[in-house]
Motif scaffolding. Structure first.
Motif, PDB file in Angstrom:
ATOM      1  N   TYR A  40       0.845  -1.197   0.000  1.00 55.56           N
ATOM      2  CA  TYR A  40       0.000   0.000   0.000  1.00 55.56           C
ATOM      3  C   TYR A  40       0.885   1.253   0.000  1.00 55.56           C
ATOM      4  N   CYS A  42      -0.465   4.538   1.563  1.00 57.28           N
ATOM      5  CA  CYS A  42      -1.505   5.403   2.120  1.00 57.28           C
ATOM      6  C   CYS A  42      -1.021   6.850   2.107  1.00 57.28           C
ATOM      7  N   CYS A  45       0.505   7.966   5.368  1.00 51.72           N
ATOM      8  CA  CYS A  45       1.350   6.965   6.047  1.00 51.72           C
ATOM      9  C   CYS A  45       2.319   7.628   7.027  1.00 51.72           C
ATOM     10  N   ASN A  88       3.986  -3.659   5.590  1.00 44.94           N
ATOM     11  CA  ASN A  88       3.054  -4.769   5.772  1.00 44.94           C
ATOM     12  C   ASN A  88       3.846  -6.028   6.096  1.00 44.94           C
ATOM     13  N   GLN A 113      -2.818  -4.333   7.252  1.00 42.89           N
ATOM     14  CA  GLN A 113      -4.040  -3.782   6.659  1.00 42.89           C
ATOM     15  C   GLN A 113      -5.054  -4.859   6.274  1.00 42.89           C
ATOM     16  N   SER A 130      -6.343  -3.646   9.972  1.00 44.96           N
ATOM     17  CA  SER A 130      -6.690  -2.225   9.815  1.00 44.96           C
ATOM     18  C   SER A 130      -7.061  -1.914   8.374  1.00 44.96           C
ATOM     19  N   LYS A 132      -8.037   0.116   5.352  1.00 46.71           N
ATOM     20  CA  LYS A 132      -7.731   1.543   5.176  1.00 46.71           C
ATOM     21  C   LYS A 132      -8.932   2.279   4.598  1.00 46.71           C
ATOM     22  N   SER A 136      -7.170   7.332   2.741  1.00 47.09           N
ATOM     23  CA  SER A 136      -5.836   6.762   2.483  1.00 47.09           C
ATOM     24  C   SER A 136      -5.483   6.778   1.008  1.00 47.09           C
ATOM     25  N   GLU A 138      -6.237   4.280  -0.760  1.00 50.56           N
ATOM     26  CA  GLU A 138      -6.212   2.853  -1.094  1.00 50.56           C
ATOM     27  C   GLU A 138      -7.643   2.312  -1.092  1.00 50.56           C
ATOM     28  N   ILE A 162      -9.634   0.971  12.856  1.00 53.17           N
ATOM     29  CA  ILE A 162      -9.821   1.853  11.700  1.00 53.17           C
ATOM     30  C   ILE A 162      -9.439   3.283  12.068  1.00 53.17           C
ATOM     31  N   ASP A 169     -14.560   8.685   6.125  1.00 49.68           N
ATOM     32  CA  ASP A 169     -13.899   7.552   6.794  1.00 49.68           C
ATOM     33  C   ASP A 169     -14.803   6.948   7.864  1.00 49.68           C
ATOM     34  N   GLY A 190      -7.125  10.089  12.808  1.00 46.30           N
ATOM     35  CA  GLY A 190      -5.935  10.170  11.978  1.00 46.30           C
ATOM     36  C   GLY A 190      -5.006  11.256  12.466  1.00 46.30           C
TER      37      GLY A 190
END
Lengths: 241, 241
Positions: A40, A42, A45, A88, A113, A130, A132, A136, A138, A162, A169, A190
């Motif tokens: 990913y 994100c 990130c 990951n 994720q 988690s 995303k 994100s 993604e 989450i 979101d 976030g």
């Protein structure tokens, strides 16, 4: 690969003991093993140094025994919880590390994720998935997420966490939660302040938590736990704590 | 007391839903029922309005049905966790309130110092026992604490939570924990800023948490979870949140 060649893993950092800052194990003394590499990217990130291949030169190739030696050294050989994160971590084979640690009485959690089911998920004590949210950039492939849930073992606690940046979101989280009624659920606001060179504004961090609490309570949605990132509140975005 | 006289309880405040700010249920949406009256006078008490009899005129006499009506009203009739706190809630008979709530699918937790075992502890989902450390000026009678542990039912999760102001408190926590190896353990830094009229200094609150994390990790003591008081970080010492 020949039988006598020992597989190495790409490791971004191993640090601790410190406390787990978020989610189901919040407050738990933990050593972190952060692997390098991620499927990913994100937009927000907070661990790009373990994700983007431009940082690949900072990742070490380590054998499972070398990884395990470092965890034992950091923890003074006293069993605690080891968190496998990334990047990951599901990309790589952490099974041998878990085997060595469990033989010594350590517990293992993994944060991922939920895009890649690893066979060693079944060895874990705790699997934190988690998915995303839209912010994100993604997109969750739920069939893979299902495979991750199924890869957990009979003694693995699976939970969903989450990250919430905005109301879209939040709507995503409500829908995801409804699809997995059996999973304990953790929400966290976030963190847009991810530059390790800049201090975190604690008042803003507290306000983001208050915003998410208010949103959840106003919806009369009493299922999730709403938690901050304690490590950000204590150490900002400093690495290695 | 005649059979047709309905018992009333002394209630300091009923508020929520908000999140539980500390301990094992940290982050959990919760309605708080704070009873009036306490057998302790901790030097750093953050809830004197529910403890000292000088505030007795602010406590309401409520029947269990009135208490339960208020919890249902606040939660919009949607089941959540109800935390019974005080003061020391164990002084009074909360059994009828718990019965009414559990019939409607609500869960119940209780926070008490562990000085008085109440028969209704056995009805609880979660019993949080907080033996008071030396800095409180109170002295734990461990025989009573044992009685509280024993009063829990087969489905009651019993945990220990200890507030730490200084190294003497930390030594107390280590000894207390050793006596109860079966109880999950939560430590939190003491909060010396308890005046609801004054804002809480977030940097200081974060530093107190860091201090306690450092102390615990330096001792290589990996059993307790170390957690802050989230409500203090979000709302300071404001009441009713």
């Amino acid at each position: 690969m020949s039988a006598d060649r020992i597989e190495t893993l790409r490791i971004s950092e191993i640090f601790g003991p410190t406390i787990q800052g978020e989610g189901v194990l919040i407050g738990e003394p933990t050593v972190f093993v952060r692997t390098g590499g991620c499927d990913y990217r994100c937009s927000w990130c907070d661990s790009l140094h373990a994700v983007d291949s431009q940082y690949r030169h900072t990742w070490q190739k380590m054998t499972p025994a070398e990884i395990w030696d470092e965890v034992q050294h950091l923890s003074g050989n006293r069993p605690l919880t080891v968190s496998l994160s990334g990047g990951n971590p599901a990309i790589q084979n952490l099974g041998p590390v878990i085997s060595m640690g469990q033989a010594a009485g350590y517990r293992f959690a993994c944060e991922t994720q939920g895009s890649i089911p690893a066979p060693w998920f079944g060895m874990l004590d705790t699997l934190v998935l988690s998915p995303k949210p839209p912010s994100s950039g993604e997109r969750v492939v739920w069939e893979r997420f299902d495979d991750c849930v199924k890869a957990a073992g009979p003694h693995t606690q699976v939970v969903m966490k989450i990250v919430i940046f905005d109301e879209e979101d939040f709507a995503f989280a409500r829908a995801a939660a409804a699809s997995y009624p059996e999973l304990p659920l953790y929400l966290q606001p976030g963190n847009p302040e991810v530059d390790p060179a800049l201090p975190v504004d604690l008042d803003q961090a507290a306000k983001r938590l208050e915003w998410l609490v208010d949103l959840t309570i106003a919806a009369k949605w009493f299922r999730p736990r709403v938690l901050p990132q304690l490590h950000v509140m204590i150490w900002g975005n400093k690495r290695g704590v």
